[in-house]
Design a protein around this motif. Structure first.
Motif: not given
Lengths: 223, 83
Positions: A40-48, A83-86
């Protein structure tokens, strides 16, 4: 703060994500244990990140078709948020890997691909801000941004699936199989993706507005 | 004038935080032990996961409040530049 309803929605969904993400039901799996909640926290970073990079690409193309300062700023600030999210995705993934795979980093196609994609986008940020001439920086930046997107997508989503990998979603299968077995995670996972993406959009909106106000002030001082 | 606005914003922020966190207090206080001297049980159950939930919520709410305040400051700048 007109039209702030979607910001309220962001806050509500993020609080929901955190509470349900930490306390909601998850499958009991060996090795993963409770770390499955990182979904719920790691994967949405990449989606976002991917969604925001797509917005950046669209704005760069729009810039090249009809140049304006606004579109240039939109493309640049979107890429920055992306980039920040990545980077947050890389950091969270690394920590997760340490306690499930036993190492902070492994020369895995998906991990290395994601890292290289981040470097490509960092190069865009450097390039865009290192050319003094405004129009030139915007044009060259827009062209490079299109290249960055075209390079990042295969690195993130195509090449890792062609080989075996420790990371879920490799070996020709879509990345979703991994939690198909836990359909009850979806009512948290999809809102989580939406919430974190909205947060990225919110941050981007604020930075874009700040850049545009700065420009206006600058123009006023010149006049 | 600037100070005034900042004060108002800070007060609102504090009020918003209080409104969010205060309702939690009685819930925490009411947890009395059924057996033994161990107290405040909810927060100590399940490996104290609720403490973690609380901490993450505080961080998240704090960061969101900060973003919200930056958002408002930019809005104010925009209005100032427009006039």
């Amino acid at each position: 703060m007109k039209n702030a309803w979607w910001k309220v929605l962001t806050v509500v969904l993020l609080v929901y994500t955190v509470v349900m993400g930490l306390l909601g039901p998850v499958p009991r799996l060996a090795i993963l244990n409770e770390t499955i909640r990182n979904l719920y926290f790691h994967v949405p970073m990449w989606f976002g990140m991917t969604i925001i990079f797509t917005a950046s690409l669209v704005n760069s193309i729009r810039y090249l078709l009809r140049p304006s300062y606004r579109l240039d700023v939109l493309a640049y600030e979107s890429a920055r948020t992306g980039v920040v999210m990545g980077l947050l995705g890389l950091a969270t993934g690394s920590l997760w890997a340490r306690y499930t795979w036993g190492t902070w980093w492994t020369p895995d196609p998906r991990l290395n691909g994601a890292a290289v994609a981040m470097l490509i986008y960092c190069a865009y940020l450097v390039l865009r801000s290192s050319i003094a001439d405004e129009q030139q920086s915007a044009r060259i930046g827009a062209v490079y941004n299109i290249f960055a997107f075209c390079a990042a997508i295969p690195l993130l989503f195509i090449l890792p699936r062609l080989t075996d990998s420790l990371h879920p979603g490799a070996g020709g299968n879509p990345g979703f199989n991994y939690y198909d077995q836990a359909k009850f995670m979806r009512p948290v996972f999809y809102p989580a993706v939406f919430a974190w993406t909205l947060l990225g959009v919110w941050i981007t909106e604020v930075t874009v507005r700040l850049a545009l106000v700065k420009q206006k002030l600058y123009e006023k001082q010149l006049a | 004038m600037k100070n005034n606005w900042l004060n108002r914003a800070a007060r609102r922020l504090l009020l918003a935080l209080a409104a969010l966190l205060l309702p939690l207090l009685p819930a925490l206080a009411q947890q009395t032990a059924a057996a033994g001297p161990e107290m405040a049980d909810t927060m100590r159950q399940d490996g104290k996961i609720y403490v973690v939930v609380g901490v993450i919520l505080i961080v998240l709410v704090g960061l969101l409040a900060y973003l919200f305040s930056i958002d408002r400051k930019v809005g104010r700048l925009e209005r100032e530049v427009r006039d």
